[in-house]
Motif scaffolding. Structure first.
Motif, PDB file in Angstrom:
ATOM      1  N   VAL A 663       0.840  -1.203   0.000  1.00  0.00           N
ATOM      2  CA  VAL A 663       0.000   0.000   0.000  1.00  0.00           C
ATOM      3  C   VAL A 663       0.874   1.251   0.000  1.00  0.00           C
ATOM      4  O   VAL A 663       0.670   2.180  -0.808  1.00  0.00           O
ATOM      5  N   GLU A 664       1.858   1.297   0.897  1.00  0.00           N
ATOM      6  CA  GLU A 664       2.750   2.455   0.942  1.00  0.00           C
ATOM      7  C   GLU A 664       3.522   2.576  -0.364  1.00  0.00           C
ATOM      8  O   GLU A 664       3.701   3.693  -0.894  1.00  0.00           O
ATOM      9  N   ASP A 667       1.127   3.936  -3.062  1.00  0.00           N
ATOM     10  CA  ASP A 667       0.797   5.342  -2.777  1.00  0.00           C
ATOM     11  C   ASP A 667       1.973   6.257  -3.139  1.00  0.00           C
ATOM     12  O   ASP A 667       1.787   7.332  -3.737  1.00  0.00           O
ATOM     13  N   MET A 670       2.177   6.379  -6.950  1.00  0.00           N
ATOM     14  CA  MET A 670       1.063   7.134  -7.536  1.00  0.00           C
ATOM     15  C   MET A 670       1.251   8.630  -7.343  1.00  0.00           C
ATOM     16  O   MET A 670       0.787   9.435  -8.154  1.00  0.00           O
ATOM     17  N   GLY A 693      -8.561  -0.903   0.193  1.00  0.00           N
ATOM     18  CA  GLY A 693      -8.588   0.552   0.287  1.00  0.00           C
ATOM     19  C   GLY A 693      -8.009   1.243  -0.931  1.00  0.00           C
ATOM     20  O   GLY A 693      -8.329   2.414  -1.208  1.00  0.00           O
ATOM     21  N   LEU A 694      -7.139   0.550  -1.694  1.00  0.00           N
ATOM     22  CA  LEU A 694      -6.557   1.169  -2.885  1.00  0.00           C
ATOM     23  C   LEU A 694      -7.628   1.479  -3.924  1.00  0.00           C
ATOM     24  O   LEU A 694      -7.562   2.492  -4.623  1.00  0.00           O
ATOM     25  N   ALA A 696     -10.543   2.411  -3.415  1.00  0.00           N
ATOM     26  CA  ALA A 696     -11.306   3.592  -3.024  1.00  0.00           C
ATOM     27  C   ALA A 696     -10.596   4.869  -3.443  1.00  0.00           C
ATOM     28  O   ALA A 696     -11.232   5.909  -3.651  1.00  0.00           O
ATOM     29  N   ARG A 697      -9.261   4.806  -3.594  1.00  0.00           N
ATOM     30  CA  ARG A 697      -8.499   6.003  -3.934  1.00  0.00           C
ATOM     31  C   ARG A 697      -8.152   6.090  -5.418  1.00  0.00           C
ATOM     32  O   ARG A 697      -7.973   7.176  -5.955  1.00  0.00           O
ATOM     33  N   TYR A 698      -8.035   4.929  -6.069  1.00  0.00           N
ATOM     34  CA  TYR A 698      -7.581   4.905  -7.457  1.00  0.00           C
ATOM     35  C   TYR A 698      -8.504   4.028  -8.306  1.00  0.00           C
ATOM     36  O   TYR A 698      -9.306   3.253  -7.794  1.00  0.00           O
ATOM     37  N   GLN A 699      -8.360   4.160  -9.599  1.00  0.00           N
ATOM     38  CA  GLN A 699      -9.034   3.277 -10.539  1.00  0.00           C
ATOM     39  C   GLN A 699      -8.183   2.008 -10.650  1.00  0.00           C
ATOM     40  O   GLN A 699      -7.065   2.050 -11.156  1.00  0.00           O
ATOM     41  N   VAL A 726      -5.300   7.226 -11.858  1.00  0.00           N
ATOM     42  CA  VAL A 726      -6.009   8.194 -11.018  1.00  0.00           C
ATOM     43  C   VAL A 726      -7.456   8.264 -11.475  1.00  0.00           C
ATOM     44  O   VAL A 726      -7.753   8.282 -12.670  1.00  0.00           O
ATOM     45  N   ARG A 727      -8.366   8.300 -10.523  1.00  0.00           N
ATOM     46  CA  ARG A 727      -9.796   8.379 -10.853  1.00  0.00           C
ATOM     47  C   ARG A 727     -10.124   9.667 -11.583  1.00  0.00           C
ATOM     48  O   ARG A 727      -9.576  10.713 -11.281  1.00  0.00           O
TER      49      ARG A 727
END
Length: 727
Positions: A663-664, A667, A670, A693-694, A696-699, A726-727
């Motif tokens: 995850v880190e 992130d 990105m 959770g990724l 929720a932040r990204y596509q 990126v969304r």
């Protein structure tokens, strides 16, 4: 000096039966065998003769005293009771060896110290002077063995171990001790063959130990005739006249033996570095007229005695201790069997091996096997009669009784076992199907087998005209012996099924890797091969590392990157040998940045780029990826991350764990992704789960199925891959 002494002879494990026969022939009476030892009676002349003539013993011990021991004080008093002035000058030197335990004495160093104190105190009380300790060249060497409350105190007449004949100052990587080599020759029947004028040849002779011991036996030369220092040399009980008589007799026998027409004793060694050391050993042994050594590969081995006589082929093939040895040793034994069948008809052959299961792969039935130990390693001497009736030609190992045509052996290639044939059939089927696809797609490197049959747990990759084979470690629930047999069956099938010579097949064992073990050098051949993929040239190395420098399963991702890279700034994290970077640059990326902690792989990456004329605008960074991402302020349009499952290094803080740290990692990457950019994330950890959770932040789109070519369709879990933006 006709008093009989208790004598005790030690030997390597497993030689006591042979040593018993030899010791009795040399005059030992009331002899009986014990574990790795012989005990009996003999006068001083017999003891000297055993020292001079024993080809099998390690030491000859003259028993001075036997006494009960219940504690350390009993040990001291028992040793002190001996009249040491009969054996050693008060200001002389001694060494003490202690073996066994019990009676409260469980430390050999403590036991040796008590024995030494008792001797020193004895002489000091009588003469006011004391001897010193000299562990290298003492005047006398005392040995005490303690077993079940009984102490046997002895004088070591040998000095240094009797296997150290003195001729072998230079040796190879894994030499046999001289007395073990002599024992193997005796078991193989060489004394009788030599007496009848037969020949001897060793096709992989190393520094010539078998050859020299065979020459000493044939020429009737005492094995320790040239030794200058003995354990009795400065012993006060030594009788030089007896020793002089025995030496003169041995010298006369050697002169007579060496004056005979030399037997044909020849050795061949593939490694040129061992030839001169072997010849030096032969020269020191006095057998330069009897023993000859030449450089030669096993594939060309063909003994040709001057008068056409037959005799004994003797050899000690490598045992194998490194990853990949199974394949090379299997083919070595197969080639040895082939050379014996083709060039040694009528000979007797003895193969001394620590891998007796490989002896079955020579295609010749053994008529006798003898158990030995080489140090702690159990070994066998496999005896063969090289006759067509003993050749194994069928699946069930039936013999061939066909007579050779026109004096030459008619050799049928040994058939595969039933399981080996099944494996070969599956491999050939895969090669036929995938070969058409690979030729159409212009792919030179691809996987043709991946544990399709669970009992044959291998991955087989073709790299042009080479095969790279990885053995998956068998689960603990599988019988290791059965797993080994299946592995050997599969290895035997590979050359036939693939049509690739054995010297172009490389095997490695793949186990769960931790830290940087996966990337550590395993060999140092430095043999790089140029291959082509999607219009780019790449260097692979099949021998030196567990992986080859090219992850075949990532081929579709690399091709996708090449198609999407035009005009983009490409970032490759954990870049390894930067094969994806080469594809990006070939796809007209505006720039590339590749980051890895390994200097070795970045140098490899540099060579890959240079090979394609792509050195300009390609940035290579040696750094811990996580630290670099935290500090970097660049912007990238296309990012590829294929991290290891685990990683650590002296140059990084902590340990990277892909499940814990992804995850880190994503992130951070990105944060460096330009607007409209794409990140491809992949890894091959079977239990990996992408953090929810990724999404929720990204596509996030999993594209694993789209990143598998036909050669990995049978193993859909080889890796997982995601397209992140990126969304």
């Amino acid at each position: 000096m006709s008093d009989l002494h208790d004598l005790f002879l030690t030997c390597p494990k497993g030689l006591d039966g042979l040593l018993l026969e030899e010791a009795q022939a040399l005059g030992l009476t009331e002899a009986r065998a014990q574990v790795s030892a012989i005990r009996g009676k003999g006068d001083l002349e017999t003891a000297y003769r055993l020292c001079l003539w024993s080809r099998l013993a390690n030491r000859v011990l003259l028993v001075l005293s036997r006494f009960p021991v219940s504690n350390a004080e009993d040990l001291y008093l028992g040793v002190n009771a001996v009249s040491w002035s009969d054996h050693l000058e008060a200001d002389g030197s001694l060494a003490v060896e202690f073996s066994g335990k019990g009676s409260g004495i469980d430390n050999t160093h403590f036991g040796a110290l008590k024995v030494k104190d008792a001797i020193v105190d004895n002489l000091r009380a009588e003469f006011g002077k004391r001897p010193t300790v000299d562990k290298v060249n003492p005047d006398i060497r005392v040995h005490l063995h303690l077993d079940r409350g009984q102490a046997v105190l002895s004088l070591d007449l040998s000095g240094h171990s009797l296997h150290q004949r003195g001729y072998r100052l230079q040796q190879g990587a894994a030499p046999l001790k001289e007395n073990l080599a002599a024992a193997v020759l005796i078991r193989a029947g060489w004394p009788k063959i030599a007496a009848e004028g037969g020949a001897l040849s060793d096709p992989m002779c190393g520094v010539g130990t078998f050859l020299i011991e065979a020459g000493l036996i044939a020429a009737d030369v005492a094995p320790n005739l040239k030794r200058e220092r003995w354990g009795f040399s400065n012993w006060l009980g030594h009788v030089p006249a007896i020793w002089k008589k025995l030496i003169e007799e041995a010298q006369q026998r050697a002169e007579v033996g060496l004056a005979k027409t030399p037997l044909w004793i020849r050795g061949y060694e593939a490694d040129p570095r061992l030839i001169q050391p072997a010849r030096n050993n032969i020269e020191r042994s006095g057998l330069a007229e009897w023993v000859k050594i030449y450089q030669g590969e096993l594939a060309t081995f063909e003994p040709r005695p001057d008068k056409g006589q037959k005799g004994l082929i003797i050899c000690n093939p490598p045992y194998g201790e490194r990853l990949g040895d199974e394949a090379s040793l299997l083919y070595l034994y197969q080639h040895l069997g082939e050379r014996l069948r083709q060039s040694c008809l009528g000979w007797s052959a003895g193969v001394f091996t620590g891998a007796p299961e490989l002896g079955k792969r020579m295609g010749i039935r053994s008529h006798k096997q003898y158990a030995f130990f080489n140090g702690a390693l159990p070994c066998k001497l496999i005896m063969l009669d090289v006759e067509p009736r003993q050749f194994v030609t069928g699946e069930r190992g039936e013999r061939s009784d066909a007579a050779p045509a026109q004096g030459a052996a008619v050799i049928e290639q040994a058939r595969l076992s039933e399981g080996g044939q099944m494996f070969a059939n599956r491999l050939q089927k895969n090669v036929k199907a995938l070969g058409k696809w690979a030729r159409k797609e212009k792919i030179e490197c691809y996987r043709v087998y991946d544990a399709d049959m669970p009992e044959y747990a291998l991955a087989v990759d073709l790299y042009r005209d080479w095969a790279h084979v990885q053995e998956y470690a068998a689960p603990k629930s599988i019988d290791p012996e059965k797993a080994q047999i299946r592995l050997l069956d599969a290895l035997a099938a590979l050359p036939q099924a693939l049509g690739i010579p054995t010297e172009r097949i490389v095997i490695k064992r793949r186990e769960r890797q931790t830290g940087k073990k996966q990337y550590e050098r395993q060999s140092a051949e430095g043999r790089f091969m140029e291959v082509e993929e999607g219009g780019v040239k790449l260097l692979v190395n099949l021998t030196d590392y567990l992986d080859t420098g090219l992850f075949l399963d990532h081929r579709p991702i690399r091709m996708r990157i090449q198609r999407e890279a035009a005009g983009k700034r490409f970032l490759n994290l954990f870049c390894y040998t930067a094969t994806a970077t080469v594809h990006a640059a070939k796809g007209d990326a505006r720039s590339t940045t590749s980051v890895d902690l390994s200097k070795t792989y970045l140098d490899w990456a540099r060579r890959n780029l240079s090979l394609n004329g792509l050195s300009d605008k390609q940035r290579l960074v040696q750094s811990d990826v996580m630290e670099w991402l935290r500090e970097d302020r660049g912007e990238y349009d296309l990012v590829f991350i294929d991290p290891p499952t685990f990683s650590n290094s002296k140059r990084m803080e902590g340990v990277f764990d892909v499940q814990r740290d992804h995850v880190e990692l994503i992130d951070l990457a990105m944060a460096r992704l330009a607007k409209g950019g794409v990140l491809y994330f992949s890894n091959n950890f079977r239990k990996f789960e992408l953090d929810e959770g990724l999404a929720a932040r990204y596509q996030v789109e999993e594209i694993s199925a789209q990143t598998l070519d036909q050669d990995f369709a049978r193993n859909s879990k080889i890796h997982r891959a995601w397209r992140i933006s990126v969304r």
